[in-house]
Motif scaffolding. Structure first.
Motif, PDB file in Angstrom:
ATOM      1  N   PHE A 193      38.850  26.743  -9.135  1.00  0.00           N
ATOM      2  CA  PHE A 193      39.319  26.908 -10.516  1.00  0.00           C
ATOM      3  C   PHE A 193      38.245  26.571 -11.547  1.00  0.00           C
ATOM      4  CE2 PHE A 193      42.443  25.178  -7.604  1.00  0.00           C
ATOM      5  CZ  PHE A 193      43.293  26.259  -7.490  1.00  0.00           C
ATOM      6  N   ALA A 194      37.267  25.758 -11.137  1.00  0.00           N
ATOM      7  CA  ALA A 194      36.208  25.361 -12.071  1.00  0.00           C
ATOM      8  C   ALA A 194      35.098  26.408 -12.141  1.00  0.00           C
ATOM      9  CB  ALA A 194      35.628  24.017 -11.645  1.00  0.00           C
TER      10      ALA A 194
ATOM     11  N   PHE B 150      35.451  30.146 -10.771  1.00  0.00           N
ATOM     12  CA  PHE B 150      35.777  31.570 -10.784  1.00  0.00           C
ATOM     13  C   PHE B 150      36.672  31.930 -11.975  1.00  0.00           C
ATOM     14  CE2 PHE B 150      34.956  30.483  -6.325  1.00  0.00           C
ATOM     15  CZ  PHE B 150      33.882  31.337  -6.093  1.00  0.00           C
TER      16      PHE B 150
ATOM     17  N   GLU C 257      39.634  33.760 -14.192  1.00  0.00           N
ATOM     18  CA  GLU C 257      41.071  33.819 -13.937  1.00  0.00           C
ATOM     19  C   GLU C 257      41.462  35.127 -13.236  1.00  0.00           C
ATOM     20  OE1 GLU C 257      39.600  33.427 -16.835  1.00  0.00           O
ATOM     21  OE2 GLU C 257      40.454  34.692 -18.395  1.00  0.00           O
TER      22      GLU C 257
ATOM     23  N   LYS D  93      47.028  23.461 -25.107  1.00  0.00           N
ATOM     24  CA  LYS D  93      46.104  24.597 -24.946  1.00  0.00           C
ATOM     25  C   LYS D  93      46.121  25.172 -23.523  1.00  0.00           C
ATOM     26  CE  LYS D  93      42.748  22.879 -28.296  1.00  0.00           C
ATOM     27  NZ  LYS D  93      41.446  22.200 -28.367  1.00  0.00           N
ATOM     28  N   THR D  94      46.866  24.546 -22.626  1.00  0.00           N
ATOM     29  CA  THR D  94      46.904  25.019 -21.229  1.00  0.00           C
ATOM     30  C   THR D  94      47.397  26.464 -21.172  1.00  0.00           C
ATOM     31  OG1 THR D  94      47.455  22.781 -20.566  1.00  0.00           O
ATOM     32  CG2 THR D  94      47.744  24.482 -18.903  1.00  0.00           C
ATOM     33  N   ARG D  95      46.662  27.306 -20.418  1.00  0.00           N
ATOM     34  CA  ARG D  95      47.053  28.720 -20.325  1.00  0.00           C
ATOM     35  C   ARG D  95      47.947  28.919 -19.089  1.00  0.00           C
ATOM     36  NH1 ARG D  95      41.849  32.257 -20.304  1.00  0.00           N
ATOM     37  NH2 ARG D  95      41.569  31.056 -18.401  1.00  0.00           N
TER      38      ARG D  95
ATOM     39  N   ASP E  36      46.180  29.977 -15.762  1.00  0.00           N
ATOM     40  CA  ASP E  36      45.461  28.960 -14.976  1.00  0.00           C
ATOM     41  C   ASP E  36      46.423  28.227 -14.036  1.00  0.00           C
ATOM     42  OD1 ASP E  36      43.023  29.551 -16.189  1.00  0.00           O
ATOM     43  OD2 ASP E  36      43.462  28.251 -17.892  1.00  0.00           O
TER      44      ASP E  36
ATOM     45  N   LYS F 246      44.207  19.749 -12.682  1.00  0.00           N
ATOM     46  CA  LYS F 246      43.248  18.941 -13.444  1.00  0.00           C
ATOM     47  C   LYS F 246      42.344  19.842 -14.304  1.00  0.00           C
ATOM     48  CE  LYS F 246      39.831  15.347 -12.705  1.00  0.00           C
ATOM     49  NZ  LYS F 246      38.895  14.770 -11.759  1.00  0.00           N
ATOM     50  N   THR F 247      41.872  20.927 -13.731  1.00  0.00           N
ATOM     51  CA  THR F 247      41.010  21.849 -14.465  1.00  0.00           C
ATOM     52  C   THR F 247      41.778  22.534 -15.595  1.00  0.00           C
ATOM     53  OG1 THR F 247      39.816  22.238 -12.405  1.00  0.00           O
ATOM     54  CG2 THR F 247      39.385  23.780 -14.190  1.00  0.00           C
ATOM     55  N   SER F 248      43.035  22.881 -15.337  1.00  0.00           N
ATOM     56  CA  SER F 248      43.828  23.599 -16.345  1.00  0.00           C
ATOM     57  C   SER F 248      44.212  22.720 -17.524  1.00  0.00           C
ATOM     58  CB  SER F 248      45.112  24.145 -15.723  1.00  0.00           C
ATOM     59  OG  SER F 248      44.827  24.898 -14.593  1.00  0.00           O
ATOM     60  N   THR F 249      44.516  21.449 -17.267  1.00  0.00           N
ATOM     61  CA  THR F 249      45.055  20.597 -18.335  1.00  0.00           C
ATOM     62  C   THR F 249      44.041  19.606 -18.916  1.00  0.00           C
ATOM     63  OG1 THR F 249      45.795  18.969 -16.724  1.00  0.00           O
ATOM     64  CG2 THR F 249      47.393  20.656 -17.377  1.00  0.00           C
ATOM     65  N   ASN F 250      42.983  19.320 -18.178  1.00  0.00           N
ATOM     66  CA  ASN F 250      41.989  18.309 -18.568  1.00  0.00           C
ATOM     67  C   ASN F 250      42.634  16.924 -18.693  1.00  0.00           C
ATOM     68  OD1 ASN F 250      39.361  17.537 -19.129  1.00  0.00           O
ATOM     69  ND2 ASN F 250      39.522  17.928 -21.335  1.00  0.00           N
TER      70      ASN F 250
ATOM     71  N   GLY G 146      28.073  30.094 -15.437  1.00  0.00           N
ATOM     72  CA  GLY G 146      28.657  30.247 -14.110  1.00  0.00           C
ATOM     73  C   GLY G 146      29.815  29.320 -13.829  1.00  0.00           C
ATOM     74  N   VAL G 147      30.573  29.012 -14.875  1.00  0.00           N
ATOM     75  CA  VAL G 147      31.787  28.201 -14.689  1.00  0.00           C
ATOM     76  C   VAL G 147      32.977  28.951 -15.273  1.00  0.00           C
ATOM     77  CG1 VAL G 147      30.617  25.958 -14.658  1.00  0.00           C
ATOM     78  CG2 VAL G 147      31.397  26.898 -16.824  1.00  0.00           C
ATOM     79  N   SER G 148      34.176  28.437 -14.993  1.00  0.00           N
ATOM     80  CA  SER G 148      35.374  29.131 -15.470  1.00  0.00           C
ATOM     81  C   SER G 148      35.688  28.762 -16.926  1.00  0.00           C
ATOM     82  CB  SER G 148      36.565  28.785 -14.584  1.00  0.00           C
ATOM     83  OG  SER G 148      36.909  27.435 -14.741  1.00  0.00           O
TER      84      SER G 148
ATOM     85  N   PRO H 203      38.554  27.517 -18.289  1.00  0.00           N
ATOM     86  CA  PRO H 203      39.129  26.177 -18.546  1.00  0.00           C
ATOM     87  C   PRO H 203      38.117  25.043 -18.413  1.00  0.00           C
ATOM     88  CG  PRO H 203      40.093  27.148 -16.560  1.00  0.00           C
ATOM     89  CD  PRO H 203      39.290  28.208 -17.207  1.00  0.00           C
ATOM     90  N   THR H 204      37.145  25.197 -17.507  1.00  0.00           N
ATOM     91  CA  THR H 204      36.110  24.155 -17.368  1.00  0.00           C
ATOM     92  C   THR H 204      35.322  24.027 -18.666  1.00  0.00           C
ATOM     93  OG1 THR H 204      35.904  24.777 -15.064  1.00  0.00           O
ATOM     94  CG2 THR H 204      34.147  23.414 -15.938  1.00  0.00           C
TER      95      THR H 204
ATOM     96  N   ARG I 254      36.286  25.074 -21.664  1.00  0.00           N
ATOM     97  CA  ARG I 254      37.159  24.611 -22.750  1.00  0.00           C
ATOM     98  C   ARG I 254      37.356  23.090 -22.673  1.00  0.00           C
ATOM     99  NH1 ARG I 254      42.577  25.901 -21.539  1.00  0.00           N
ATOM    100  NH2 ARG I 254      42.375  23.791 -20.722  1.00  0.00           N
ATOM    101  N   ASN I 255      37.467  22.571 -21.439  1.00  0.00           N
ATOM    102  CA  ASN I 255      37.606  21.119 -21.268  1.00  0.00           C
ATOM    103  C   ASN I 255      36.365  20.394 -21.788  1.00  0.00           C
ATOM    104  OD1 ASN I 255      40.023  21.608 -20.057  1.00  0.00           O
ATOM    105  ND2 ASN I 255      39.286  21.323 -17.966  1.00  0.00           N
TER     106      ASN I 255
ATOM    107  N   ASP J  99      36.577  20.453 -25.479  1.00  0.00           N
ATOM    108  CA  ASP J  99      37.575  19.497 -25.980  1.00  0.00           C
ATOM    109  C   ASP J  99      37.032  18.064 -25.943  1.00  0.00           C
ATOM    110  OD1 ASP J  99      39.341  21.503 -26.452  1.00  0.00           O
ATOM    111  OD2 ASP J  99      40.558  21.182 -24.664  1.00  0.00           O
ATOM    112  N   ASP J 100      36.316  17.739 -24.855  1.00  0.00           N
ATOM    113  CA  ASP J 100      35.731  16.392 -24.736  1.00  0.00           C
ATOM    114  C   ASP J 100      34.706  16.156 -25.837  1.00  0.00           C
ATOM    115  OD1 ASP J 100      37.281  16.000 -22.535  1.00  0.00           O
ATOM    116  OD2 ASP J 100      35.689  16.388 -21.072  1.00  0.00           O
TER     117      ASP J 100
END
Lengths: 188, 93
Positions: free
Chosen positions: A10-11, A13, A15, A81-83, A86, A153-157, B66-68, B70-71, B73-74, B77-78
């Protein structure tokens, strides 16, 4: 790096890639489950048995959509902001280890069921098989759990440990709900 | 040469005490706070710059690195949370 990608795809590739892979594996499971007489009764459970293709499809969908819905509702409370895509990908990808290991799980269940009434009658070779397959089943379960965790974890941070305690509770609820839906509404 | 932004001894954010003209050697002494952007680490600064150069597209910067999505965006956000915290601290002073 390759291991990181395996345990947390998920980190890395997109969606769309994850969605295509997830759907592809549902189709593979749809065809392989009747072949191995496997029923995906819960999120982590695979039972031996026969049913129609439609019921196989409905069980696969319930095992994906129930955790998706519950985790998505929870995710929105944590991070607005969670999609949805994801979380859907998390629910799709985390089930892949269970699909891939259908033959393994069914074989282990057969060994258990043959000797279930008389454990003393189990020969040593079968005991070794039982232990090896139980360990492999546990690994499959752990791998699936790691994928759920990393996807969420990746989707919600999310950072707080309390959230992850709640996450595992929600996952258990999703599993129970899936079992109820499958045994009471789909299988009969 | 990279501009050091935090103290190598205690990790506290550094401030400017001396400015110098390279042409006439005039020196200005004082106690100047670093701008918020300069208080970020070099990696964080280059991330903000990359984000700006991709016209603020998280998707594009994610595919570049080369990351997704959500990575990335996280990470964003941080960084936003850190910048807000730095702004708050700067206002207090």
């Amino acid at each position: 790096m390759k291991l990181k990608k395996l345990f947390n795809p998920f980190a890395y590739f997109s969606e769309i890639t994850l969605l295509i892979i997830g759907i592809l594996f549902i189709i593979i499971a749809l065809f392989s489950s009747p072949f191995f007489n496997a029923l995906h009764t819960g999120i982590f459970q695979v039972a031996a048995g026969k049913t129609t293709s439609w019921k196989h499809l409905l069980m696969l969908l319930s095992g994906t959509l129930v955790p998706f819905l519950l985790l998505f509702i929870m995710a929105l409370f944590i991070n607005k902001k969670t999609r949805w895509i994801d979380i859907l990908n998390t629910a799709l990808i985390a089930r892949i280890p269970c699909y891939v290991c259908i033959p393994l799980i069914i074989f282990a269940k057969k060994i258990f069921s043959v000797h279930y009434n008389d454990p003393k009658a189990i020969p040593i070779s079968s005991w070794i098989n039982v232990i090896v397959f139980t360990m492999l089943n546990l690994l499959v379960f752990a791998f699936s759990l790691v994928l759920y965790y990393n996807g969420f974890k990746t989707s919600t941070n999310a950072r707080k440990w309390e959230i992850y305690v709640l996450f595992f509770v929600v996952l258990i609820i999703a599993d129970i709900l899936t079992l109820i839906i499958n045994y009471h509404f789909i299988l009969p | 040469m990279k501009l050091p932004v935090s103290c190598p001894s205690c990790d506290n954010i550094l401030s400017v005490t001396l400015l110098k003209c390279n042409k006439c050697n005039t020196q200005v002494n004082g106690q100047y706070e670093l701008p918020v952007f300069l208080k970020l680490t070099n990696e964080e600064q280059s991330f903000v710059l990359d984000f700006f150069l991709t016209s603020g597209s998280i998707k594009e910067i994610a595919s570049q690195q080369g990351v997704s999505y959500p990575t990335m965006r996280n990470r964003m956000d941080d960084l936003i949370a850190k910048l807000k915290q730095l702004q708050k601290e700067a206002k207090k002073k």
